[in-house]
Design an enzyme around this catalytic site. Structure first.
Site, PDB file in Angstrom:
ATOM      1  CE  LYS A 193       7.535 -13.537  13.886  1.00 18.46           C
ATOM      2  NZ  LYS A 193       7.294 -12.537  14.941  1.00 18.46           N
ATOM      3  NE  ARG A 224      -2.169  -1.112   3.649  1.00 22.45           N
ATOM      4  CZ  ARG A 224      -2.675  -0.925   4.861  1.00 22.45           C
ATOM      5  NH1 ARG A 224      -3.908  -0.494   5.004  1.00 22.45           N
ATOM      6  NH2 ARG A 224      -1.941  -1.163   5.929  1.00 22.45           N
TER       7      ARG A 224
END
Length: 313
Positions: free
Chosen positions: A92, A38
């Site tokens: 993770k 983004r």
């Protein structure tokens, strides 16, 4: 699948640039075909997009994606990839909640694509030798100490302090990924103390007491305020002597003096993850172990919250 796996990396923060991109470049099973973020910029000579929708609408051919976004936004992106038939590598923690990871696993199975919930610390040099050595040992107790400076490892990353950002359990889940791998019996949270800065929504430190299925105590001390030397250590006391895993699993010391070669930082871990991901894709299998995430959720469920002084980054 023949030929390289055409891979897009989504979320171009520090971990993507420091670990994912070099590991992809060093693995002939993968071809980096795009990056998505983004904010910021992509890689030279590689197509760059601001969303997975932009990527899907382009003419770039994609087989798989690696998601390196904050966990709070990962479910929707992963689901969009799965629906397009793309294999998915989850950095993770694999998601912000257990339910969403389970839903992604079901969606991947229904679509016939690979979902890989990665735990990079399990690929540290000392972890597998430690697991093998402990397999038949009588364990008396274990101590986990994971203390690091958040300003060094998460500079300006405000998401870690938001709900679903895990706070000190973002690094702490690495310790739990190792512990759930090397300890021979399941263990459970008995009590937890969580220190939450008054201006933040996630803990900056935690003390968690576990006990395994045979009654063995396991103590975990986590802190993001550590200055100077950092501590990523697991010590397991057994009837045959003490095992010590230091440097996040990279350095193993056994009672007889045998040790795994020392490693620095995350060297070797991410190449191992990508080798595993490639094997899963080619074999048509998934690997979604939520045990470390479950322990974090249980620590929040059983935790006593103490408000501490504000944290200013």
């Amino acid at each position: 699948m023949s030929g390289p796996i055409r891979l897009a990396v989504i979320g171009m923060g520090k971990i993507a640039r420091d670990q994912h991109l070099p590991s992809i470049a060093g693995n002939p099973d993968f071809e980096l075909v795009a990056t998505v973020s983004r904010h910021g910029e992509g890689e030279p000579d590689t197509p760059f997009f601001h969303s997975i929708e932009e990527l899907a609408a382009s003419d770039v051919k994609v087989d798989a994606v690696a998601l390196c976004t904050p966990p709070q936004v990962r479910r929707a992106i992963a689901l969009a990839a799965i629906e397009r038939g793309w294999h998915v590598f989850l950095e993770k923690p694999p998601g912000a909640t257990l339910a969403e990871v389970e839903a992604l696993n079901e969606a991947a199975a229904a679509k016939g694509v690979t979902l890989f919930a990665s735990w990079h610390s399990r690929f540290a040099a000392g972890v597998e030798p430690a697991r093998a050595w402990l397999a038949d040992k009588a364990i008396a107790r274990a101590t986990i100490t994971w203390r690091e400076d958040v300003r060094v490892w998460h500079p300006g990353q405000d998401w870690i302090w938001q709900p679903g950002g895990f706070g000190v359990f973002d690094p702490g889940i690495n310790a739990l990924s190792i512990a759930t791998c090397i300890l021979p019996r399941p263990f459970f949270v008995e009590e937890a103390e969580l220190d939450v800065p008054e201006n933040r929504a996630a803990p900056i430190a935690a003390r968690v007491s576990f006990r395994d299925a045979a009654g063995v105590p396991i103590a975990m001390d986590l802190d993001l305020r550590q200055e100077g030397p950092q501590s990523w250590d697991i010590v397991v006391e057994t009837a045959a002597g003490t095992l010590t895993l230091a440097k996040g699993g990279g350095e193993l010391t056994l009672p007889q003096g045998a040790a795994a070669p020392p490693a620095s930082d995350l060297e070797g871990e991410y190449p191992g993850l990508y080798a595993r991901f490639a094997a899963l894709v080619r074999e048509g299998r998934s690997d979604v172990d939520v045990a470390p995430l479950r322990h974090v959720a249980d620590a929040f469920l059983r935790g006593r919250i103490t408000q501490v002084e504000p944290f200013i980054d």
